[in-house]
Design an enzyme around this catalytic site. Structure first.
Site, PDB file in Angstrom:
ATOM      1  N   LYS A  56       0.800  -1.234   0.000  1.00 40.51           N
ATOM      2  CA  LYS A  56       0.000   0.000   0.000  1.00 40.51           C
ATOM      3  C   LYS A  56       0.833   1.284   0.000  1.00 40.51           C
ATOM      4  O   LYS A  56       0.356   2.342   0.396  1.00 40.51           O
ATOM      5  CB  LYS A  56      -1.014   0.020   1.167  1.00 40.51           C
ATOM      6  CG  LYS A  56      -1.960  -1.183   1.193  1.00 40.51           C
ATOM      7  CD  LYS A  56      -2.544  -1.527  -0.171  1.00 40.51           C
ATOM      8  CE  LYS A  56      -3.490  -0.481  -0.704  1.00 40.51           C
ATOM      9  NZ  LYS A  56      -3.858  -0.759  -2.135  1.00 40.51           N
ATOM     10  N   ASN A  60       1.765  -0.878  -7.183  1.00 39.45           N
ATOM     11  CA  ASN A  60       1.086  -1.189  -8.453  1.00 39.45           C
ATOM     12  C   ASN A  60       1.213  -0.024  -9.432  1.00 39.45           C
ATOM     13  O   ASN A  60       1.408  -0.214 -10.637  1.00 39.45           O
ATOM     14  CB  ASN A  60      -0.404  -1.493  -8.208  1.00 39.45           C
ATOM     15  CG  ASN A  60      -0.603  -2.856  -7.584  1.00 39.45           C
ATOM     16  OD1 ASN A  60      -0.465  -3.869  -8.252  1.00 39.45           O
ATOM     17  ND2 ASN A  60      -0.909  -2.881  -6.290  1.00 39.45           N
ATOM     18  N   HIS A 120       7.544  -6.847  -1.828  1.00 35.34           N
ATOM     19  CA  HIS A 120       7.199  -6.078  -0.619  1.00 35.34           C
ATOM     20  C   HIS A 120       8.232  -6.332   0.489  1.00 35.34           C
ATOM     21  O   HIS A 120       8.068  -5.855   1.605  1.00 35.34           O
ATOM     22  CB  HIS A 120       5.823  -6.513  -0.085  1.00 35.34           C
ATOM     23  CG  HIS A 120       4.666  -6.104  -0.953  1.00 35.34           C
ATOM     24  ND1 HIS A 120       4.558  -4.851  -1.513  1.00 35.34           N
ATOM     25  CD2 HIS A 120       3.546  -6.786  -1.330  1.00 35.34           C
ATOM     26  CE1 HIS A 120       3.426  -4.777  -2.207  1.00 35.34           C
ATOM     27  NE2 HIS A 120       2.805  -5.924  -2.122  1.00 35.34           N
ATOM     28  N   TYR A 205       6.151   8.209  -2.707  1.00 33.95           N
ATOM     29  CA  TYR A 205       4.806   8.264  -3.301  1.00 33.95           C
ATOM     30  C   TYR A 205       4.367   9.721  -3.438  1.00 33.95           C
ATOM     31  O   TYR A 205       3.809  10.127  -4.457  1.00 33.95           O
ATOM     32  CB  TYR A 205       3.863   7.505  -2.365  1.00 33.95           C
ATOM     33  CG  TYR A 205       2.410   7.477  -2.783  1.00 33.95           C
ATOM     34  CD1 TYR A 205       1.945   6.526  -3.685  1.00 33.95           C
ATOM     35  CD2 TYR A 205       1.482   8.367  -2.232  1.00 33.95           C
ATOM     36  CE1 TYR A 205       0.605   6.470  -4.051  1.00 33.95           C
ATOM     37  CE2 TYR A 205       0.139   8.327  -2.595  1.00 33.95           C
ATOM     38  CZ  TYR A 205      -0.291   7.377  -3.502  1.00 33.95           C
ATOM     39  OH  TYR A 205      -1.620   7.337  -3.859  1.00 33.95           O
ATOM     40  N   ARG A 261      -8.016   2.284  -4.755  1.00 39.31           N
ATOM     41  CA  ARG A 261      -9.157   2.792  -3.995  1.00 39.31           C
ATOM     42  C   ARG A 261      -9.291   4.301  -4.176  1.00 39.31           C
ATOM     43  O   ARG A 261     -10.110   4.778  -4.912  1.00 39.31           O
ATOM     44  CB  ARG A 261      -8.988   2.403  -2.523  1.00 39.31           C
ATOM     45  CG  ARG A 261     -10.276   2.074  -1.791  1.00 39.31           C
ATOM     46  CD  ARG A 261      -9.998   1.662  -0.364  1.00 39.31           C
ATOM     47  NE  ARG A 261      -9.298   2.703   0.367  1.00 39.31           N
ATOM     48  CZ  ARG A 261      -9.860   3.763   0.939  1.00 39.31           C
ATOM     49  NH1 ARG A 261     -11.155   3.933   0.879  1.00 39.31           N
ATOM     50  NH2 ARG A 261      -9.146   4.671   1.574  1.00 39.31           N
ATOM     51  N   GLY A 263      -6.127   6.673  -3.570  1.00 34.11           N
ATOM     52  CA  GLY A 263      -4.844   7.229  -4.002  1.00 34.11           C
ATOM     53  C   GLY A 263      -4.586   8.661  -3.579  1.00 34.11           C
ATOM     54  O   GLY A 263      -3.915   9.404  -4.276  1.00 34.11           O
TER      55      GLY A 263
END
Length: 305
Positions: A56, A60, A120, A205, A261, A263
């Site tokens: 998470k 992806n 991961h 991120y 979901r 982001g």
């Protein structure tokens, strides 16, 4: 393959969904202690493109970007592209290095180079060849509060993982590392030990959300991909969160909606209590305060109430 795993999870009793290996929990429907034992002998190639990130943190999304950058640089013909995709399907390779049956690593030897490998796992759980080879590793990090919230939804929506009755119960498990892949803070502490190695690069991120094209330029430079300005813009459009969410049914089957979901950055404010906020701030400070990784993550910008 995704749909098969999904239905296995739906039908499995919740106490059998996780197994423990070297003190860390993993999902039993996609891996096994035998697979993680076999992983030790995995042979890394010097041109492997390795992407690492805790669940998470956006792996992806990152994978799609890197696949697009890599194929643009390689200039594969349509035929070559089909062959590469079919090789992965035929060999039943899984989307993460630690997934699959123990024979998976033998089958992976047949994949054409440059293999794009996702995991991961923290560095202390990677196969020895990965840290000893010349292969480059891109490490993705995300602020721990948003990661915790995203993983909470993932845990409760994903049939291959046991659900939590409440956010408070989950938060305690997150802080104590009692989740699949263990403690996120420990994961960060481990990667921080490797931050100065030339063949390891950390990207966040949040910086990809702030300026995806700039982030992709850094990634391309790191892996030595040659990509022109026009292609960067095209890839940014194709891999925007919204574009990927819309295509998620065909790319990730029944998992699509669960994986993509919202982001967003900063949604943790809707979940964390004052005490939980303070607990996370203290733990981050104790474990990572003053480190290069903490500076990279801009904790004060993204995690202060």
């Amino acid at each position: 393959m995704e749909d098969r795993i999904f239905s296995q999870g739906v039908n499995a009793p919740s106490e059998g969904l996780l197994f423990s290996y070297r003190g860390i929990l993993y999902p039993a429907t996609v891996s096994s202690p035998e697979t993680l034992e076999a992983l030790k002998s995995f042979e890394t190639r010097s041109d492997d493109v390795i992407l690492a990130g805790y669940p998470k943190t956006g792996t992806n999304w990152l994978e799609q970007m890197v696949r697009e950058l890599e194929s643009t640089d390689a200039k594969y013909t349509e035929e070559e592209m089909k062959e590469r995709i079919n090789a992965e399907k035929e060999l039943e390779t899984f989307p993460r290095l630690e997934f699959g049956d123990p024979e998976i690593y033998e089958r992976m030897k047949k994949l054409p180079s440059r293999r794009i490998i996702l995991t991961h796992l923290p560095p202390d759980a990677l196969p020895p060849s990965m840290l000893q080879s010349k292969a480059k590793i891109l490490v993705l990090v995300r602020n721990p509060k948003d990661t915790a919230v995203s993983y909470y939804h993932f845990y409760n929506d994903m049939p291959v993982l046991p659900s939590f009755a409440s956010w408070d119960e989950y938060f305690a498990a997150f802080m104590n590392g009692k989740l699949a892949w263990g403690s996120y803070i420990d994961h960060l502490v481990e990667w921080n030990k490797y931050i100065d190695l030339e063949r390891i690069m950390v990207i966040s991120y949040e910086e990809l959300k702030e300026d995806q094209i700039l982030g992709m330029k850094r990634i391309a430079a790191f892996f030595g991909f040659s990509v022109c300005e026009e292609d960067f813009r095209r890839i940014a459009e194709k891999t925007s969160f919204q574009a990927m969410k819309e295509k998620s049914k065909e790319t990730h089957g029944k998992f699509g909606d669960i994986i993509f979901r919202k982001g967003l950055v900063g949604k943790w404010r809707d979940f964390f209590s004052k005490a939980q906020n303070e607990e996370m701030d203290q733990k981050f400070e104790d474990c990572l305060g003053g480190t290069k990784l903490a500076a990279k993550m801009k904790y004060d910008v993204y995690c202060k109430a």
